[in-house]
Design a protein around this motif. Structure first.
Motif, PDB file in Angstrom:
ATOM      1  N   MET A   1       0.836  -1.167  -0.125  1.00  0.00           N
ATOM      2  CA  MET A   1       0.020  -0.004   0.071  1.00  0.00           C
ATOM      3  C   MET A   1       0.880   1.167   0.006  1.00  0.00           C
ATOM      4  SD  MET A   1      -2.729   1.064   2.833  1.00  0.00           S
ATOM      5  CE  MET A   1      -4.453   1.228   2.093  1.00  0.00           C
TER       6      MET A   1
ATOM      7  N   ARG B   1       1.858   5.120   0.658  1.00  0.00           N
ATOM      8  CA  ARG B   1       1.781   5.837   2.011  1.00  0.00           C
ATOM      9  C   ARG B   1       0.855   7.144   1.295  1.00  0.00           C
ATOM     10  NH1 ARG B   1       6.647   8.828   2.766  1.00  0.00           N
ATOM     11  NH2 ARG B   1       7.517   6.779   3.029  1.00  0.00           N
TER      12      ARG B   1
ATOM     13  N   LYS C   1       2.082   0.575  13.616  1.00  0.00           N
ATOM     14  CA  LYS C   1       1.001   0.607  14.335  1.00  0.00           C
ATOM     15  C   LYS C   1       1.415   1.821  15.425  1.00  0.00           C
ATOM     16  CE  LYS C   1      -0.674  -3.794  13.098  1.00  0.00           C
ATOM     17  NZ  LYS C   1      -0.978  -5.106  13.449  1.00  0.00           N
TER      18      LYS C   1
ATOM     19  N   LYS D   1      -6.553   4.883   9.030  1.00  0.00           N
ATOM     20  CA  LYS D   1      -6.058   4.282   9.832  1.00  0.00           C
ATOM     21  C   LYS D   1      -5.753   2.841   9.244  1.00  0.00           C
ATOM     22  CE  LYS D   1     -10.414   2.393  12.116  1.00  0.00           C
ATOM     23  NZ  LYS D   1     -10.977   2.439  13.480  1.00  0.00           N
ATOM     24  N   ARG D   2      -6.444   2.578   8.224  1.00  0.00           N
ATOM     25  CA  ARG D   2      -6.359   1.141   7.452  1.00  0.00           C
ATOM     26  C   ARG D   2      -4.914   1.226   6.945  1.00  0.00           C
ATOM     27  NH1 ARG D   2     -10.007   0.948   2.850  1.00  0.00           N
ATOM     28  NH2 ARG D   2     -10.383   3.223   3.188  1.00  0.00           N
ATOM     29  N   ALA D   3      -4.260   2.174   6.855  1.00  0.00           N
ATOM     30  CA  ALA D   3      -2.815   2.203   6.033  1.00  0.00           C
ATOM     31  C   ALA D   3      -1.866   1.854   7.117  1.00  0.00           C
ATOM     32  CB  ALA D   3      -2.555   3.691   5.711  1.00  0.00           C
TER      33      ALA D   3
ATOM     34  N   LYS E   1      -3.097  -2.429   8.051  1.00  0.00           N
ATOM     35  CA  LYS E   1      -2.913  -3.343   7.032  1.00  0.00           C
ATOM     36  C   LYS E   1      -2.282  -4.680   7.414  1.00  0.00           C
ATOM     37  CE  LYS E   1       1.138  -1.651   4.613  1.00  0.00           C
ATOM     38  NZ  LYS E   1       1.459  -0.950   5.999  1.00  0.00           N
ATOM     39  N   THR E   2      -2.933  -5.754   6.636  1.00  0.00           N
ATOM     40  CA  THR E   2      -2.307  -7.250   7.054  1.00  0.00           C
ATOM     41  C   THR E   2      -1.932  -7.600   5.695  1.00  0.00           C
ATOM     42  OG1 THR E   2      -4.478  -8.170   6.976  1.00  0.00           O
ATOM     43  CG2 THR E   2      -3.569  -7.549   9.208  1.00  0.00           C
ATOM     44  N   ASP E   3      -0.687  -7.746   5.422  1.00  0.00           N
ATOM     45  CA  ASP E   3       0.049  -8.361   4.346  1.00  0.00           C
ATOM     46  C   ASP E   3       0.728  -9.597   4.506  1.00  0.00           C
ATOM     47  OD1 ASP E   3       1.541  -5.217   3.389  1.00  0.00           O
ATOM     48  OD2 ASP E   3      -0.639  -5.990   2.810  1.00  0.00           O
TER      49      ASP E   3
END
Length: 128
Positions: free
Chosen positions: A1, A3, A71, A118-120, A123-125
């Motif tokens: 993702m 920035r 985070k 906040k999703r940025a 994120k769970t990669d």
């Protein structure tokens, strides 16, 4: 993702602020500012130079985590924005001059934007 642009702009703004704080810590003139950072935090016995260095170092740490979309950078920015927003709101109501309203507005903008994106940060990669 990628920035978000706002994260970069906010980070550069706080990076600039931290550099200014470090610079003013070295060239601090106690007579130039009637309300120092230590006093704003309710710590009038803490040396102003030390307080400026501490706030600058915390800002630099926060910016590092924020611009890297960590985070902990998200949470530090939330805490920092809430804390400085509260301090600014208290100073707006207690000071005869109103220079702190801009700080309050900025804290609200940063807090709102950070929560919005906040999703940025969360994120769970999953790469297997």
């Amino acid at each position: 993702m990628k920035r978000p642009l706002g994260v970069s702009l906010i980070s550069y703004f706080y990076l600039f602020g931290a550099v200014v704080l470090l610079f003013t810590a070295v060239f601090y003139n106690a007579d130039a500012d009637s309300t120092g950072i230590a006093e704003r935090f309710g710590l009038p016995n803490v040396p102003e130079r030390l307080m400026r260095v501490l706030v600058a170092l915390i800002s630099l740490l926060m910016v590092y985590g924020y611009i890297r979309l960590k985070k902990w950078g998200f949470w530090l920015m939330i805490i920092y924005s809430v804390l400085f927003g509260l301090i600014s709101s208290l100073l707006v109501s207690n000071q005869s001059q109103q220079p702190f309203i801009g700080n309050l507005i900025w804290s609200i903008i940063v807090l709102t934007y950070t929560i919005y994106i906040k999703r940025a940060f969360f994120k769970t990669d999953f790469q297997h």
